[in-house]
Write a protein that holds these residues in place. Sequence first.
Motif, PDB file in Angstrom:
ATOM      1  N   UNK A 167       0.914  -1.179  -0.006  1.00  0.00           N
ATOM      2  CA  UNK A 167      -0.083   0.031   0.051  1.00  0.00           C
ATOM      3  C   UNK A 167       0.929   1.386   0.044  1.00  0.00           C
ATOM      4  N   UNK A 168       2.026   1.156   0.419  1.00  0.00           N
ATOM      5  CA  UNK A 168       2.893   2.297   0.523  1.00  0.00           C
ATOM      6  C   UNK A 168       4.199   2.374  -0.776  1.00  0.00           C
ATOM      7  N   UNK A 169       4.174   1.490  -1.532  1.00  0.00           N
ATOM      8  CA  UNK A 169       5.258   1.486  -2.504  1.00  0.00           C
ATOM      9  C   UNK A 169       4.825   1.618  -3.752  1.00  0.00           C
ATOM     10  N   UNK A 170       5.690   1.955  -4.785  1.00  0.00           N
ATOM     11  CA  UNK A 170       5.465   1.947  -6.208  1.00  0.00           C
ATOM     12  C   UNK A 170       6.340   1.010  -6.932  1.00  0.00           C
ATOM     13  N   UNK A 171       7.516   0.231  -6.307  1.00  0.00           N
ATOM     14  CA  UNK A 171       8.082  -0.674  -7.086  1.00  0.00           C
ATOM     15  C   UNK A 171       8.951  -1.602  -6.106  1.00  0.00           C
ATOM     16  N   UNK A 172       8.942  -2.751  -6.585  1.00  0.00           N
ATOM     17  CA  UNK A 172       9.726  -3.736  -5.804  1.00  0.00           C
ATOM     18  C   UNK A 172      10.756  -4.818  -6.445  1.00  0.00           C
ATOM     19  N   UNK A 173      11.714  -5.057  -5.973  1.00  0.00           N
ATOM     20  CA  UNK A 173      12.890  -5.900  -6.543  1.00  0.00           C
ATOM     21  C   UNK A 173      13.162  -6.812  -5.668  1.00  0.00           C
TER      22      UNK A 173
END
Length: 98
Positions: free
Chosen positions: A86-92
């Motif tokens: 809910x609080x991020x725009x991207x994940x790696x």
Amino acid sequence: MIRHIVSWQLAETEPAAKARVAAEIASRLTALVGVVDEIRSLRVDADVAGGTNWDVVLVADFDDLAAVGRYQVHPAHQAAGTYIRSVVTARMAVDILL
């Protein structure tokens, strides 16, 4: 041993609010230690350099990939993930053999 590394870019851009969100992510994830038995070690930190770097990183160690899989589906991890998404725009993410 598997090292599970995940980084996130936060949606928040204002520095103080960004720091609060990063601290909340760290709090929720470090709370999993002792709850999710598969975790051998876990550390979450916010980036200190800024710029185009990713904002928050998780580095966690597990016995094997099966343990990582059990961690990922554990209800406590799922609850933390709901907040994080809910609080991020991207994940790696990357899993490496130690």
